[in-house]
Write an enzyme that holds these catalytic residues in place. Structure first.
Site, PDB file in Angstrom:
ATOM      1  N   LYS A 113       0.815  -1.216   0.000  1.00 58.52           N
ATOM      2  CA  LYS A 113       0.000   0.000   0.000  1.00 58.52           C
ATOM      3  C   LYS A 113       0.847   1.263   0.000  1.00 58.52           C
ATOM      4  O   LYS A 113       0.452   2.262  -0.600  1.00 58.52           O
ATOM      5  CB  LYS A 113      -0.965  -0.003   1.187  1.00 58.52           C
ATOM      6  N   LYS A 196      -8.560 -15.102 -11.502  1.00 59.23           N
ATOM      7  CA  LYS A 196      -9.331 -14.623 -10.369  1.00 59.23           C
ATOM      8  C   LYS A 196     -10.210 -13.440 -10.756  1.00 59.23           C
ATOM      9  O   LYS A 196      -9.733 -12.473 -11.342  1.00 59.23           O
ATOM     10  CB  LYS A 196      -8.358 -14.207  -9.252  1.00 59.23           C
ATOM     11  N   LYS A 199     -12.420  -6.927  -8.710  1.00 59.85           N
ATOM     12  CA  LYS A 199     -13.115  -5.679  -8.965  1.00 59.85           C
ATOM     13  C   LYS A 199     -12.288  -4.746  -9.841  1.00 59.85           C
ATOM     14  O   LYS A 199     -12.813  -4.037 -10.688  1.00 59.85           O
ATOM     15  CB  LYS A 199     -13.410  -4.999  -7.631  1.00 59.85           C
TER      16      LYS A 199
END
Ligand code: TRP
Length: 333
Positions: A113, A196, A199
């Site tokens: 992140k 997979k 989103k």
């Protein structure tokens, strides 16, 4: 009684992968009479990377509606919003005293992140695993149904729980384990040939639970496929495996066998297969879509569910906090 806790960051309407991989399993756990299930929306966690108040409002409601539409039953499990439990930030603060900067900096999700959000490397991001541990141990949970990507966070939760127990010489917090349904955990592939559904793959990869039939049909007809098999019983390339995997989820075994035979005999027509897959997908998702749309428009009901859930969750959380305070000596008179 086995205590099970899991949370989802409020990302809005979930896709088929989220449903089949996660929420469906929460529902099954909820049916188990030996399980006390706590399922919550991790809104504080989403603040570590997002900061859009108007959007948060919508996403939290959509996520609650999705949980319910997927069959999570507020009569059987406790459904709540993380920020409705003041005991969670309290436990988080206390656990921060047991968490080392060094170990937090080594966490894979933190390292990922801070690469993406270079301009916003905040303390909340660093202590994300401490907050997650607080979420879990606030109910003294035994099991946490989560995906593989959360395994490291869960290991830290166990470390914090162990550290607390040993520092205060108590046997208070269980060491919670990831519960991922063994071999039953089916990974839902994407429509773009990837293994997979995600989103971020967005428009071409994922099918959302509230997606309209026309849009589902379009996406599936455009799903990646190849030129077709040229020799009998030929191995399938990934994008074709994906179509069969999706079919396994939404179609009958007969339908699946029919197209599998056609593939093995080199007479398959992908157009026909996709048409069938699209119709079966529409039928599979229609009850969920209808329910999501009903629930989204019934704010009073959504509110009732989470306020009742919060009440019950606070009861459990308050018990833990009062014990923790006693154990730590935070009770003076
Ligand atoms: N970190 C989890 C995720 O990104 C969400 C989460 C927050 C969670 N608190 C939790 C999951 C507690 C399980 C238990 O998916």
């Amino acid at each position: 009684m086995e205590i099970v806790v899991s949370g989802t960051r409020p990302t809005g309407i979930l896709h088929l992968g989220n449903y089949y991989g996660a929420v469906r399993n929460y529902v099954r756990l909820g049916e188990d009479k030996n399980v006390k299930g706590y399922f919550f929306i991790a809104d504080y966690h989403s603040l570590t990377t997002h900061n859009n108040p108007a959007e948060l409002k919508v996403l939290v409601k959509q996520t609650i509606a999705t949980y319910l539409a997927c069959g999570l039953d507020p009569e059987k499990v406790v459904i709540y919003v993380q920020s409705d439990l003041p005991q969670i930030p309290e436990l988080y603060l206390l656990m921060n005293m047991l968490a080392y900067k060094g170990e937090l900096e080594k966490v894979a999700t933190f390292k990922d992140k801070i690469k993406i959000h270079k301009e916003n490397i905040n303390a909340g991001l660093l202590t994300y695993p401490v907050l997650m541990a607080a979420d879990i141990i606030i109910h003294r949970a035994h099991k946490v149904p989560v995906g593989k990507d959360q395994e490291q966070h869960l290991e830290m939760t166990r470390n914090f729980a162990k550290r607390f127990n040993s520092r205060y010489e108590v046997d208070f917090f269980p060491e919670p384990i990831a519960y991922n349904f063994g071999d039953e955990l089916v990974k839902v592939p994407g429509l773009d040939g990837s293994t997979k559904m995600s989103k971020t793959g967005g428009e071409t990869n994922a099918i959302f639970l509230n997606e309209e039939p026309e849009s589902i049909r379009k996406k599936i007809m455009r799903a990646k496929s190849d030129g077709g098999p040229t020799t009998m019983n030929q191995e399938k390339p990934q994008e074709i495996i994906n179509l069969f995997e999706l079919m396994k989820i939404v179609s009958t075994p007969d339908t699946l066998a029919f197209f599998d035979n056609a593939y093995n005999n080199c007479v398959i027509r992908y157009g026909d297969m996709k048409k069938q897959l699209a119709e079966d997908m529409v039928n599979y998702l229609t009850p969920i879509r209808t329910r999501i749309n009903e629930l989204i428009n019934n704010e009073a009901y959504l509110q009732r569910v989470v306020s009742r859930g919060a009440e019950e969750a606070r009861e459990s959380a308050a018990k833990t906090i009062s014990e923790v305070r006693k154990i730590m000596g935070i009770s003076y008179f």
